[in-house]
Design an enzyme around this catalytic site. Structure first.
Site, PDB file in Angstrom:
ATOM      1  CG  HIS A 136       2.138   2.292  -0.659  1.00 37.46           C
ATOM      2  ND1 HIS A 136       3.201   2.732  -0.553  1.00 37.46           N
ATOM      3  CD2 HIS A 136       2.175   0.957  -0.088  1.00 37.46           C
ATOM      4  CE1 HIS A 136       3.893   2.407   0.374  1.00 37.46           C
ATOM      5  NE2 HIS A 136       3.025   1.070   1.068  1.00 37.46           N
ATOM      6  CB  SER A 191       3.826   1.675   3.936  1.00 35.17           C
ATOM      7  OG  SER A 191       4.712   1.238   3.664  1.00 35.17           O
ATOM      8  CG  ASP A 195       3.423   6.102  -1.923  1.00 34.79           C
ATOM      9  OD1 ASP A 195       2.009   5.517  -2.011  1.00 34.79           O
ATOM     10  OD2 ASP A 195       3.815   4.965  -1.376  1.00 34.79           O
TER      11      ASP A 195
END
Length: 202
Positions: free
Chosen positions: A15, A117, A44
């Site tokens: 992402h 992230s 992901d």
């Protein structure tokens, strides 16, 4: 985002790089272009490559992780507010499953901000056991339960990462062996910092 080989292969979340026209890394040597090699959208994960020599982290199978185990990550959260220096976060494995008991994730108690992230979740020996992926959506939790969540965050398990990398043999062959000796937390943090890099997506 973090290096997994000394010749410039690195890992992030899908992402983070999804839809990017260009991906660059901010390193001590300046900005360098990165190429997306392969992605696993379902889990992901994204594998990228840059040219150069770097300090990678070893990856351990996540089945070795126990509830309550100490974990840490080094990332670059909210660079507009907090600056470009890497930030350390430390916490514990809060659950061996993610939201709605998703077996692909760990729940982690370390604080996560935007910008964390794709960071390496390392154990007390400095091995990657997960990739920081998400935090529980505060507005959704408030709507569902009437209260705000406190420090409920998630990481993709490293075993999914190892399976992903098995499909890229030239990378899998270069991975470092997991550390088996105990290290001081300061050494673990130093290794995580040396392997972490700030990604800029355009």
């Amino acid at each position: 985002m973090f290096f997994i080989t000394d010749d410039g292969y690195l890992i992030s979340n899908y992402h983070v790089v999804k839809g990017a026209a260009k991906v660059r890394l901010l390193t001590g040597a300046g900005l360098i272009d990165a190429t997306v090699v392969k992605v696993d959208a379902a889990n992901d994960l994204a594998l990228l490559k840059v040219v150069g020599a770097f300090k990678p982290l070893p990856i351990a199978a996540s089945r070795t992780v126990k509830l309550g185990g100490t974990v840490a990550t080094v990332g670059f959260p909210d660079i507009g507010l907090q600056g470009f220096a890497p930030k350390l976060a430390k916490g514990e494995i809060a659950s061996l499953a993610g939201a709605a008991d998703d077996p692909r994730y760990f729940q982690i108690s370390l604080p996560v901000q935007p910008g964390n992230s794709g960071g390496a979740l390392v154990d007390a020996r400095g091995n990657v056991v997960g990739i920081v992926a998400a935090k529980l959506d505060a507005s959704a939790a408030l709507a569902a339960t009437g209260s705000l969540p406190e420090n409920v965050n998630y990481a993709v398990k490293s075993s999914l990462l190892l399976s992903f990398l098995e499909s890229v043999p030239e990378v899998a062959a270069k991975l470092k062996e997991p550390n088996t000796k105990d290290e001081s937390f300061e050494e673990v943090a130093k290794s995580a910092q040396e392997a972490a890099v700030l990604v800029l997506v355009y």
